[in-house]
Design a protein around this motif. Structure first.
Motif, mmCIF file in Angstrom:
data_model
loop_
_atom_site.group_PDB
_atom_site.id
_atom_site.type_symbol
_atom_site.label_atom_id
_atom_site.label_comp_id
_atom_site.label_asym_id
_atom_site.label_seq_id
_atom_site.Cartn_x
_atom_site.Cartn_y
_atom_site.Cartn_z
ATOM 1 N N PHE A 1 26.539 1.456 41.390
ATOM 2 C CA PHE A 1 26.628 1.340 39.926
ATOM 3 C C PHE A 1 26.925 -0.096 39.510
ATOM 4 N N VAL B 1 24.880 3.798 36.268
ATOM 5 C CA VAL B 1 24.699 4.364 37.603
ATOM 6 C C VAL B 1 23.278 4.062 38.070
ATOM 7 N N LYS C 1 22.688 7.631 43.451
ATOM 8 C CA LYS C 1 23.690 8.510 44.050
ATOM 9 C C LYS C 1 23.151 9.011 45.386
ATOM 10 N N ILE D 1 27.993 6.184 45.553
ATOM 11 C CA ILE D 1 27.335 5.862 44.284
ATOM 12 C C ILE D 1 27.204 4.348 44.143
ATOM 13 N N ILE E 1 31.629 7.944 35.790
ATOM 14 C CA ILE E 1 30.550 7.720 36.751
ATOM 15 C C ILE E 1 30.030 9.031 37.323
#
Length: 320
Positions: free
Chosen positions: A180, A257, A260, A178, A234
């Motif tokens: 972020f 975020v 992904k 991820i 998250i």
């Protein structure tokens, strides 16, 4: 550097072979010589300089034991002997490091420092400039030896890469990741304004200029390595979504975020360059160890027996 190629193994190998070569005492030698490598001297001051450099921040309350000193000096001497052999190999091939090359590399390093700051930093770190240059010459010698002597002998074909890929699939598994942002500030009012601005599609760089005291960090992490304080939030957010403002008792923050990426397996073509480099390094390591063993068998290396432990020197033939 040499340590990349299993230094402990090399130390044991060199030590063993030296015992079967020859040792010498101080009679008839130039003062300060601790070893001769094909007639080329290694001096005590070189050993001492390397030892001192390794222990610049030594903070033990008791001085090291004689046995400990002998062991460390022996390892340093092993390194210096290996470098000496490398330099001699380069000289035979007409590849020795020239003063011009050394000066050019030094100038490259100096470009990273403001004028006159380089020498000041060396003085602050208790590093002699001549010693630094000697180490730089050794580094260049090592790089040339690898790139111009060993690397041309390494060949990698597609089948080798394919076989490695099939046998080591786990190395090419990419877990879920991820990307972020974390916005944080001790000022709750600024955090609220930053959140409102971000939701209005304000660019991150603009927010950095608008809130210069605010910490804005971007991370790209594996899901299983997310800090616990952020992980739950998250995982619930979708790309583009922001969390609510939180308080970790040190500051106020919110999370955004960006992207992904699902778990995946690198395809062979994606992993090719990674595998190729790994195989190249392994073959270079093997070639180097073979070169060390072969070179030591032919070399005339004499070591001052005063550096050797008594129990070891009993097995060494001394020259009179």
């Amino acid at each position: 550097m040499v340590r990349k190629f299993n230094f402990i193994f090399l130390y044991l190998l060199l030590t063993l072979l030296l015992w079967f070569n020859m040792a010498c005492n101080n009679s008839g030698q130039e003062p300060g010589v601790v070893a001769l490598v094909n007639g080329s001297p290694i001096y005590l001051h070189q050993l001492e300089a390397n030892y001192d450099f390794l222990h610049l921040e030594w903070g033990e309350t008791l001085p090291p034991s004689v046995e400990h000193l002998q062991q460390e000096y022996g390892q340093i001497l092993t390194n210096l002997i290996l470098y000496k052999l490398v330099e001699q190999e380069l000289a035979v091939r007409g590849l020795e490091v020239t003063d011009k090359e050394l000066k050019a590399r030094e100038e490259e390093v100096r470009q990273d420092y403001p004028p006159d700051e380089f020498e000041k930093i060396l003085i602050e770190e208790y590093i002699d400039l001549n010693y630094w240059r000697e180490q730089l010459r050794l580094r260049i010698s090592w790089e040339k030896f690898i790139q111009e002597v060993l690397r041309p002998r390494v060949k990698i074909d597609f089948q080798e890469v394919q076989d490695y890929y099939q046998k080591n699939l786990s190395e090419f598994y990419l877990p879920e990741r991820i990307k972020f942002l974390v916005f944080s500030s001790p000022d709750q009012g600024k955090i609220k304004k930053a959140l409102i601005s971000y939701k209005k599609k304000t660019e991150v760089e603009e927010l950095r200029k608008k809130f210069p005291d605010m910490i804005i960090h971007e991370y790209f992490m594996r899901v299983d390595q997310l800090p616990m304080i952020w992980a739950g939030e998250i995982k619930k957010l979708k790309p583009g979504e922001c969390s609510k403002i939180k308080n970790d008792k040190k500051s106020f923050y919110f999370l955004v975020v960006l992207k992904k990426e699902q778990a995946s397996l690198l395809e062979p073509f994606q992993a090719y360059s990674i595998i190729e480099e790994k195989l190249i390094q392994e073959k270079i390591r093997r070639l180097f160890l073979e070169w060390v063993e072969d070179t030591l068998q032919k070399a005339e290396i004499k070591i001052n027996v005063m550096l050797l432990k008594k129990k070891e020197s009993d097995n060494v033939r001394e020259e009179n």
